[in-house]
Each structure stands twice: as structure tokens, then as C-alpha cells.
Scaffold this active site. Structure first.
Site, PDB file in Angstrom:
ATOM      1  CG  HIS A 512      -1.835   1.083   1.333  1.00  0.00           C
ATOM      2  ND1 HIS A 512      -3.181   1.088   1.010  1.00  0.00           N
ATOM      3  CD2 HIS A 512      -1.675   2.717   1.888  1.00  0.00           C
ATOM      4  CE1 HIS A 512      -3.543   2.593   1.319  1.00  0.00           C
ATOM      5  NE2 HIS A 512      -2.288   3.258   1.701  1.00  0.00           N
ATOM      6  CD  GLU A 513       1.805   3.598   3.590  1.00  0.00           C
ATOM      7  OE1 GLU A 513       1.836   4.699   2.821  1.00  0.00           O
ATOM      8  OE2 GLU A 513       0.470   3.499   4.337  1.00  0.00           O
ATOM      9  CG  HIS A 516       0.326   6.328  -0.581  1.00  0.00           C
ATOM     10  ND1 HIS A 516      -0.676   6.893  -1.210  1.00  0.00           N
ATOM     11  CD2 HIS A 516      -0.306   5.899   0.354  1.00  0.00           C
ATOM     12  CE1 HIS A 516      -1.836   6.776  -0.431  1.00  0.00           C
ATOM     13  NE2 HIS A 516      -1.798   6.252   0.456  1.00  0.00           N
ATOM     14  CG  HIS A 519       0.297   8.858  -6.720  1.00  0.00           C
ATOM     15  ND1 HIS A 519      -0.729   9.204  -6.140  1.00  0.00           N
ATOM     16  CD2 HIS A 519      -0.087   9.501  -7.967  1.00  0.00           C
ATOM     17  CE1 HIS A 519      -1.834   9.787  -6.689  1.00  0.00           C
ATOM     18  NE2 HIS A 519      -1.080  10.051  -7.896  1.00  0.00           N
TER      19      HIS A 519
END
Length: 725
Positions: A512-513, A516, A519
Site C-alpha cells: 500500500h505505502e 503511494h 505515485h
């Protein structure tokens, strides 16, 4: 919409920093040298010797941490703010008619030193704080907020922005230039630029006061958490899995204690609640964990919550909104609080029904053990593991043996390489702020440098709880600066020489991180204010949550879930059981999340927050929805960093669920293509990661998916409805 910081990445980012895994703001490009400015009596020579204001002659401009000391920050902030004020005043007082170049572009180029200093400081206070940094943060947060407000409330500056905005269609701007005008104008309006007189002054006062309160709330949560430990005897350790016992010994050593301890880091206390057969100790740990910031001591956050809510309501009213929830929802994908609540309620009933089924299973096991009490919060995780073991013949310790953190890091990089054609190479020549931190360089297939990625994976004192992404430098198309991105997690650090074995949930968080992180790393925009994660709050989680799906794919687990001793892959029958159990306890997880989402929204719809009794308020909301007593909020109010340590997720915690709709529907595009690395689908997804806020969020999703999102994949993947066919 997230505040965009031409006014200093520093000020509003400071308001967001403690609450959001991706609450990061783009830093402006380089401006005049700070040593040209004298601030608060500091000498030119002293400023010139300040490493925060000097040129960083380091690999790829990485921060020179060994040179930076806490005493450098205040003079550096003061000098950089003075420089930035002069830059903004030059733009605002320019006698020439406003143009994109002399106003919008000039703002993007202003405040470079301030943005750079803030990013170092903000990351240190989150990841490696101490009393000196806490004191600097307490002093600077309101000063930076006032600095920010002085810019957004500068009437001459806004007049120039407004003139460009009114004539944007006649100026022949590119699509990104026009988008920058739109985003900037909206940001200024939402920051009070159209207020006048006493309202304008009051708005600035509120921003400064809130900034100090956010800092205090976050520091209280961390300090109160660090006060508590649960000592474990040798007999206690013998009843725990080896990895939990190892982490407890390491935690005790790190605190220079004579005994192993459980701490209030989630990665320490949750495994203990899952595995400890000692019900009395579980109750101690559970109560301590859920009462952080609520202990009637110097770190109590109840009054802070009431004050924050009151100021937020007043601020929203000044801007013409009924409540702070209406203010926050405007400009997001949801649009209104009612739409956000409707989404949560759509998921609530099937989630609650599943949770009640899970509770019945737990109650049956407790009865077998002769426990006559009702199912309590400190029972749920322990007995859930018993149910899981019986239903799927799964032993959490057995699964962890195949989830070595080193291999999981390799897996996250491998997926990025397959999807996006990038490569990650570890660098040992780049300075870090703590020995646990590691750095990788991201390159393209031709070996060209694209960015740096820092990984800080272990819990320790001075580091806030949770997991998050931030940056030391955003991608900047004007200057050509490549991104420097950081992921933080809070896994248990094992004894020296032992592997760091993590849970299936921990590994999902890792992915998940890193979603990010990608991104930020893959950002390819012209203007830093539109780069990376500078998107709608209820869209920012999509790139992170969709990336989680790759971890649980059999192809990835077969390749990277290797036993830490033998190196053998996870046996097919164990892998099958692990995947079958993915939706197990999903009722609890979803209800726990929604409890926080409902309470967060209810707080910010309340029009009399000064009268709120925090615990009674929580109870009233959860009772209204019929939440099972044994399932509390995932984040109780007094340690709800997302909501009260900044504004990133205030009245916006629902956005994880909103993004859940997007990510489940989005990953279905790969399933429909028949290949989890389908090149055409991956290329469209890369466009999402690289485009930042250059287009509206819904348009961005539709460009990827070909249509608006559907909630059906989320309900199906969580096991709340049957798959068709």
C-alpha cells in the site's frame, strides 16, 4: 481538494504532515539564495554556514543528514520565510498586467528554500523526533501557518490570480497551465482569499491556532504512547510465537529495560492481542492501546479535540459553508457529506451482518474455554486466530515464516518493474537520518535516473505510529528535479541477526505505502503544485490501494513467499489456504474502519462542538448504527491522527472506502484482460500515477477504466455478496 502550496510547502504541509500516508505537498523550485537575506538579527555568515540553506552537493541532491542539527531549523525557517515573503511581494506588486508567466509561474518558482527545509523537518519530526525537534515544531507550526495565511490572504496577489482565472479561456494556455490556474484559484478561495476586514483577520488567526493544536495533538499521541509498556516474564515469552518474543526482547533493549516488553506500536500490540493466551494481559494491552491520549494526564487530547472542532466550524462558516464537513467535501469526488455517508452506509449492513457471524464463532470458542463473559475487544483478535486456525488450518506463525521483509521489499519492486518498466538499485552512498533507513535509486530500462526511494520500516521511540508516504523533494518539471520519496512503516525490529518476519496484513501495508511511493516517483507533470499525490483526498488512496492487489496474487506469492530458513516457496496447499482466508474477519475489519469513518463525519457535521463529551459522542454514533460492542473505532478519537493531527483526512476518513470502490473496480481491469501485468492496462495505470492533478480525479479514473466506478467489485471481493456465475 488538498491545499496546494505556492505559499510554502511549509505551512499547509505542516498542518497535514502527521495525519496522512500521502499527505505531502509539492515544494517550489529554487529561488534566490537564502544567505542574501538577514532574518531576526542572524548574520550573513551564520546563515551561510547553515546546511539547510547551503547547496547540497550530494548524490542527486539528497539531504545531508549528518550536517543537520535541531538548532539549524529555526534560523533556516526564518531566513527562508523572509526570502519567500520578498518573492511573493514582488509578484503581488508587479506593475505589469498579470500573465501566466509573471504570476502563476513566478509563484511556482517561489519559496524553494522554505519547501526544502520543511520537507527535511517534517519527515524528521514524524520519523525520528526528539525533545529538541518537538520544541522547534511547537514554535514554528503557528508561525508557518501565519506565513501561509499572509500569502493566501494577500489581496493584491489574489487579484492577479483572479484576473487570470477570469480570462483563462482567452489566454491560449496549455491544458496543464489552465489546470494550474484552476487549482490555484480554488485553493486561494478555500483559504479565505475572498474574505474581507475582520473576517480575513480572524481566518488567519484560526489557521495559526489550528496549526499549533495539530502539532500538540500529534505530540501528545506519541508521548502518551511511549509512556506505557507491558513487561513480559520468561513464562509469558514461552507462550508467544518466536517472532513476537524476539520483537519484545528487541523493544526492551531499545528502551534500555531489563525485561522484554510489549509497546503501543500497532505492530507490537496487535500481534500480542492475537497470540497471547493471557486474557488479563490482553485486557491491559487493549485498554492501553485504545486509551492513548485519553488518560487525564498532560498528554490528554480531549480538550484539543473540542477546540479543533470549534475552530474548524468557525473557519467553515467564515467561508460560507454550513459545517466543516461540507467545506471538506466540496471539490472532492464525493462532493457532499451525504454522498460520503451514503457510500459507507451501503457497505455497513453487509459488513455488520458478517461481523455478527464472526462474533458468534468467537463466543462459541470462549464458551468451550469456560469464559462466561461477553466477547470483549481484547478477546476478538485472540479467538479470531483460533477460528482461523480451525477453519483454514492456518497458523499465523507458520505464515509469517514465509513473509521475510527482505523478500517482500523485493516483491514490491518486482511488481513495479513488470508494470512500469522501472528498476530499483540499493544505494549505500546516500546519507540517512537513522541506521534503519535504506535508500534505493529508481531508473528506467535504459538506466537513466528517475528518483530516490527511502524505506524506513521499523518501529522505534521518536517515530509516530502507523504507516505513511512523504517526500524530501517532489518531481518538478520546471527545474527537472527528480522526486525523493520516503515510505515509513512500524514493523517490529527483530533481535540482531534474526529475520524480520511480518504478517500478511503487514505485507499488504508494505505494498500500500509503496503504491503511494510510486505515485510520487512516477509523477511526470510540468508544475510541482500538480505533481504526485497532490490530488483529491478521496482519490489519493486509489494508487496505493490498487497496488495492494498484486501482493495477494498467487504468481507473486509463489515467487517471493519463501521460507526464511530453507528458501523453499510456500507450499501450494498452504498458499491455497492463505488465499481462501483472505476475506476471513472482513466483517470486523470493515466495521472497525466504518466506525471511525462515521464518527469522523459526525464530529464535523456537529454545530455545537464545544459541548461534546468525546467518549459519549463516540458511543452515541456507534450505538446509532448498532455497532457490536467488541468492535471499537479503528482509531479512537484521542489518537485519531488522520482527523485531528492535520486536515488531510478530517471529515475525509471515508476516502479509504471511496478509494476501495475505485481500487477493486480498477484491478478488475487486469483480471478482465487475463493478465495481471497486461501491458496495455498497465500503461493506462501508469498514466494515473504520472498525471498527478493535471486532470480531475473522476476523469483520470474514467480514462483508465473506460467508465465510472462500480461498488460491486468491492462488495464481492470482501465476500459480502456472491460473485456472479
Amino acid at each position: 481538494m488538498k491545499t496546494h502550496l505556492y505559499l510554502g510547502a511549509a505551512a499547509a504541509a505542516l498542518l497535514l504532515a502527521a495525519c496522512d500516508p500521502a499527505a505531502d505537498a509539492p515544494a517550489p523550485a529554487p529561488g534566490p539564495q537564502a544567505e542574501e537575506v538577514e532574518a531576526n538579527g542572524a548574520t550573513h555568515e551564520a546563515l551561510a554556514d547553515n546546511p539547510l540553506l547551503a547547496e547540497w552537493n550530494t548524490p542527486h541532491g539528497a539531504p545531508p543528514f549528518s550536517q543537520i542539527q535541531p538548532e539549524h531549523f529555526i534560523p533556516a525557517f526564518e531566513a527562508a520565510m523572509e526570502t519567500h515573503r520578498a518573492e511573493i511581494e514582488a509578484i503581488a506588486s508587479n506593475p505589469e498586467a498579470p500573465t501566466f508567466e509573471n504570476t502563476m509561474l513566478a509563484m511556482e518558482l517561489a519559496g524553494a528554500d522554505l519547501g526544502r527545509i520543511w520537507r527535511v523537518f517534517g519527515n524528521l519530526t514524524s520519523s525520528a523526533s526528539n525533545d529538541e525537534l518537538d520544541a522547534v515544531q511547537a514554535e514554528m507550526s503557528p508561525r508557518l501557518a501565519r506565513h501561509s495565511s499572509a500569502i493566501t490572504l494577500n489581496a493584491d496577489l489574489f487579484a492577479r490570480i483572479d484576473a487570470i482565472h477570469q480570462n483563462v479561456e482567452q489566454l491560449g494556455l496549455t491544458a496543464q497551465q489552465a489546470r494550474l490556474v484552476e487549482v490555484t484559484h480554488e485553493s486561494f478561495v478555500r483559504s479565505g482569499a475572498q474574505l474581507e476586514g475582520e473576517d480575513r483577520e480572524r481566518f488567519a488567526e484560526i489557521r495559526a491556532e489550528l496549526a499549533g493544536l495539530y502539532t500538540r495533538f500529534a505530540q501528545n499521541e506519541r508521548r502518551d504512547s511511549e509512556l506505557w509498556t507491558l513487561p513480559l516474564s520468561s513464562e509469558d515469552l514461552a507462550e508467544l510465537p518466536s517472532d513476537i518474543a524476539s520483537a519484545a526482547r528487541a523493544a526492551g533493549q531499545a528502551r534500555e529495560l531489563d525485561t522484554p516488553v510489549i509497546t503501543l506500536s500497532r505492530s507490537s500490540v496487535e500481534p500480542f492481542l492475537q497470540q497471547s493466551p493471557n486474557r488479563a494481559q490482553r485486557e491491559q494491552a487493549w485498554r492501553a492501546f485504545y486509551n492513548r491520549g485519553n488518560n487525564a494526564n498532560e498528554f490528554d487530547n480531549n480538550d484539543n479535540i473540542r477546540t479543533i472542532l470549534g475552530l474548524r466550524l468557525e473557519m467553515a462558516n467564515l467561508l460560507g459553508f454550513e459545517t466543516f464537513a461540507h467545506y471538506r467535501a466540496a471539490g472532492t469526488m464525493a462532493g457532499t457529506p451525504d454522498a460520503a455517508i451514503a457510500l459507507m452506509e451501503q457497505v455497513w449492513e453487509p459488513a455488520r451482518a458478517r461481523a455478527l457471524e464472526e462474533k458468534a464463532d468467537i463466543a462459541a470458542l470462549m464458551a468451550e474455554d469456560g469464559v462466561e463473559d461477553d466477547v470483549m475487544g481484547w478477546d476478538w483478535r485472540f479467538y479470531t486466530e483460533r477460528v482461523r486456525a480451525e477453519r483454514y488450518d492456518l497458523d499465523e506463525d507458520e505464515v509469517r515464516a514465509y513473509l521475510d521483509l527482505e523478500n517482500m521489499i523485493a516483491a514490491q519492486f518486482y511488481v513495479a518493474e513488470r508494470l512500469f518498466g522501472v528498476r530499483f538499485t540499493e544505494r549505500d552512498d546516500i546519507e540517512v537520518y537513522h541506521p534503519d533507513v535504506r535508500v534505493w535509486e529508481m531508473t528506467n530500462a535504459e538506466g537513466e535516473h528517475l528518483g530516490l526511494f527511502y524505506g524506513d520500516y521499523f518501529a522505534r521511540q521518536g517515530k509516530r505510529s502507523g504507516a505513511w508516504m512523504s517526500s524530501f523533494r517532489p518531481q518538478n518539471g520546471i527545474t527537472g528535479d527528480t522526486p525523493i520519496i520516503i515510505n515509513n512503516c512500524n514493523y517490529n525490529k527483530p533481535d540482531e541477526g534474526e529475520p524480520a518476519l511480518i504478517s500478511f496484513t503487514d505485507a499488504t501495508t508494505l505494498f500500500h505505502e509503496f503504491g503511494h511511493g510510486l505515485h510520487g516517483l512516477l509523477s511526470n507533470t510540468e508544475f510541482p503544485s500538480l505533481a504526485g499525490t497532490s490530488v483529491d483526498r478521496d482519490f489519493v488512496e486509489f494508487p496505493a490501494q490498487v497496488y495492494e492487489h498484486w501482493f495477494s496474487q498467487p504468481y507473486i506469492l509463489e515467487r517471493f513467499a519463501l521460507h526464511y530458513e530453507t528458501g523453499e516457496p510456500m507450499p501450494a496447499e498452504l498458499l491455497e489456504r492463505v488465499l481462501e482466508a483472505q476475506n476471513f474477519n472482513e466483517g470486523f475489519s470493515t466495521v472497525e474502519f466504518l466506525n471511525s469513518g462515521f464518527v469522523d463525519m459526525a464530529y464535523h457535521l456537529d454545530t455545537n462542538p464545544s459541548e461534546i463529551d468525546v467518549e459519549a459522542f463516540e458511543t452515541e454514533v456507534l450505538t446509532r448504527y448498532g455497532s457490536p460492542q467488541a468492535i471499537p473505532m479503528r482509531h479512537r478519537s484521542t489518537h485519531f491522527l488522520h482527523s485531528f493531527a492535520g486536515e488531510g483526512y478530517a471529515a475525509g476518513y471515508y476516502s479509504y472506502m471511496w478509494a476501495g470502490v475505485l481500487d477493486n473496480d480498477g484491478f478488475d481491469a487486469f483480471i478482465e484482460a487475463g493478465d495481471i501485468f497486461d501491458p496495455e492496462t498497465a500503461a493506462r495505470l501508469k498514466d494515473v500515477y504520472s498525471s498527478g492533478n493535471t486532470i480531475p480525479a473522476m476523469e483520470n479514473f474514467i480514462n483508465f477504466r473506460g467508465r465510472e466506478p462500480s461498488v460491486e467489485p468491492l462488495l464481492r471481493n470482501r465476500g459480502f455478496i456472491e460473485a456472479e456465475g
